[in-house]
Scaffold this motif. Sequence first.
Motif, PDB file in Angstrom:
ATOM      1  N   UNK A   1      -8.552  12.619  -3.402  1.00 11.41           N
ATOM      2  CA  UNK A   1      -7.975  11.711  -2.422  1.00 11.41           C
ATOM      3  C   UNK A   1      -9.054  11.305  -1.430  1.00 11.41           C
ATOM      4  N   UNK A   2      -9.298  10.014  -1.341  1.00 10.45           N
ATOM      5  CA  UNK A   2     -10.419   9.531  -0.524  1.00 10.45           C
ATOM      6  C   UNK A   2     -10.285   9.939   0.937  1.00 10.45           C
ATOM      7  N   UNK A   3      -9.091   9.802   1.508  1.00 11.38           N
ATOM      8  CA  UNK A   3      -8.901  10.123   2.926  1.00 11.38           C
ATOM      9  C   UNK A   3      -9.060  11.627   3.180  1.00 11.38           C
ATOM     10  N   UNK A   4      -8.424  12.442   2.333  1.00  9.36           N
ATOM     11  CA  UNK A   4      -8.530  13.897   2.502  1.00  9.36           C
ATOM     12  C   UNK A   4      -9.963  14.367   2.301  1.00  9.36           C
ATOM     13  N   UNK A   5     -10.632  13.787   1.322  1.00 10.80           N
ATOM     14  CA  UNK A   5     -12.016  14.165   1.031  1.00 10.80           C
ATOM     15  C   UNK A   5     -12.929  13.798   2.196  1.00 10.80           C
ATOM     16  N   UNK A   6     -12.748  12.623   2.741  1.00 11.67           N
ATOM     17  CA  UNK A   6     -13.564  12.183   3.879  1.00 11.67           C
ATOM     18  C   UNK A   6     -13.327  13.068   5.092  1.00 11.67           C
ATOM     19  N   UNK A   7     -12.055  13.434   5.312  1.00 12.50           N
ATOM     20  CA  UNK A   7     -11.725  14.305   6.439  1.00 12.50           C
ATOM     21  C   UNK A   7     -12.383  15.668   6.277  1.00 12.50           C
ATOM     22  N   UNK A   8     -12.294  16.231   5.078  1.00 10.64           N
ATOM     23  CA  UNK A   8     -12.860  17.557   4.826  1.00 10.64           C
ATOM     24  C   UNK A   8     -14.364  17.579   5.036  1.00 10.64           C
ATOM     25  N   UNK A   9     -15.066  16.656   4.402  1.00 11.77           N
ATOM     26  CA  UNK A   9     -16.524  16.670   4.497  1.00 11.77           C
ATOM     27  C   UNK A   9     -17.005  16.269   5.893  1.00 11.77           C
ATOM     28  N   UNK A  10     -16.258  15.428   6.581  1.00 11.92           N
ATOM     29  CA  UNK A  10     -16.630  15.071   7.954  1.00 11.92           C
ATOM     30  C   UNK A  10     -16.586  16.296   8.856  1.00 11.92           C
ATOM     31  N   UNK A  11     -15.534  17.104   8.709  1.00 13.96           N
ATOM     32  CA  UNK A  11     -15.429  18.321   9.509  1.00 13.96           C
ATOM     33  C   UNK A  11     -16.533  19.315   9.168  1.00 13.96           C
ATOM     34  N   UNK A  12     -16.842  19.451   7.893  1.00 16.01           N
ATOM     35  CA  UNK A  12     -17.889  20.395   7.498  1.00 16.01           C
ATOM     36  C   UNK A  12     -19.253  19.986   8.047  1.00 16.01           C
ATOM     37  N   UNK A  13     -19.576  18.705   7.951  1.00 15.21           N
ATOM     38  CA  UNK A  13     -20.869  18.259   8.474  1.00 15.21           C
ATOM     39  C   UNK A  13     -20.888  18.297  10.004  1.00 15.21           C
ATOM     40  N   UNK A  14     -19.729  18.125  10.630  1.00 11.02           N
ATOM     41  CA  UNK A  14     -19.663  18.266  12.085  1.00 11.02           C
ATOM     42  C   UNK A  14     -19.941  19.712  12.489  1.00 11.02           C
ATOM     43  N   UNK A  15     -19.333  20.669  11.774  1.00 11.44           N
ATOM     44  CA  UNK A  15     -19.589  22.085  12.062  1.00 11.44           C
ATOM     45  C   UNK A  15     -21.054  22.428  11.794  1.00 11.44           C
ATOM     46  N   UNK A  16     -21.626  21.840  10.744  1.00 12.76           N
ATOM     47  CA  UNK A  16     -23.055  22.028  10.465  1.00 12.76           C
ATOM     48  C   UNK A  16     -23.890  21.533  11.648  1.00 12.76           C
ATOM     49  N   UNK A  17     -23.553  20.360  12.168  1.00  6.65           N
ATOM     50  CA  UNK A  17     -24.269  19.801  13.319  1.00  6.65           C
ATOM     51  C   UNK A  17     -24.107  20.689  14.546  1.00  6.65           C
ATOM     52  N   UNK A  18     -22.910  21.231  14.747  1.00  7.98           N
ATOM     53  CA  UNK A  18     -22.684  22.136  15.878  1.00  7.98           C
ATOM     54  C   UNK A  18     -23.557  23.385  15.735  1.00  7.98           C
ATOM     55  N   UNK A  19     -23.631  23.921  14.520  1.00  6.01           N
ATOM     56  CA  UNK A  19     -24.476  25.092  14.287  1.00  6.01           C
ATOM     57  C   UNK A  19     -25.931  24.827  14.607  1.00  6.01           C
ATOM     58  N   UNK A  20     -26.438  23.671  14.175  1.00  5.17           N
ATOM     59  CA  UNK A  20     -27.826  23.310  14.471  1.00  5.17           C
ATOM     60  C   UNK A  20     -28.030  23.089  15.967  1.00  5.17           C
ATOM     61  N   UNK A  21     -27.046  22.475  16.631  1.00  2.43           N
ATOM     62  CA  UNK A  21     -27.146  22.220  18.071  1.00  2.43           C
ATOM     63  C   UNK A  21     -27.187  23.524  18.856  1.00  2.43           C
ATOM     64  N   UNK A  22     -26.375  24.489  18.458  1.00  2.00           N
ATOM     65  CA  UNK A  22     -26.385  25.794  19.124  1.00  2.00           C
ATOM     66  C   UNK A  22     -27.732  26.491  18.935  1.00  2.00           C
TER      67      UNK A  22
END
Length: 235
Positions: free
Chosen positions: A193-214
């Motif tokens: 599902x395009x919407x669910x997939x986009x939501x999932x990967x967006x959150x994962x890359x956001x958490x990745x960015x938060x980890x790098x920022x910390x």
Amino acid sequence: ESLFNPRSFKNVLEFSSWVLSILSLAWSFTGYSSALKRGAMSLDVNPIGKGLVFLSNFCLVFVRMNFIIFFMYSCGPGQFYPGVIAIIGHVIIMGVLHLKFADYDTSPFASNLNHMERIKKIMNLAYSFLVNGLANIYCSNYVDTKPEQKAKSFLRKTPSFMRQVISEIIFLTENIAITIIASMSIPVKPFNNTDDRSWLFSWLFLIHLIGLSLKMMYYKFFHIWKDVASSSPNV
């Protein structure tokens, strides 16, 4: 559905095991990093810095573990060997990267070494290669495999900034590649599902960015050598 239902209880146990695995890995990496700082990142001396490193490791391990699971699923039911091969390849890359930036006093191929000394140096390099390759499966780590040189290595630091930058680029590139592979290969929700997939990967890359920022926040404001980090490439 009741928690005491066997199926529900099994799901709870599996989820708990997954969460505990992430917490234990993040805390282990943080504890070892703190030990390398010789008390400069202890809870008594630098609690905020240690907390930032732990939260950074937790975010990065959480994201990485999810991407590894996605890659395993994308290989098909029971097809674990492509994932194992990919992890072995990653271990080799990170091991080579470690040897590239590690600080070793003498090359194993130096002309002044005898046969036994050369073999010992090669074995030490192989050990360091393997340990650091395995330690960098989930996030960037540096394992000091030279206990006899601890005092010296504490004072003479390796160019860790460049090593970490290259490591993070490798992790990000691999995660992006897994995103593409999982989107094309896993025929179940949320990947189909395009919407669910986009939501999932967006959150994962956001958490990745938060980890790098910390992590960057720790190095900028709470690292033991923060005052010279801006003027030296070796911190």
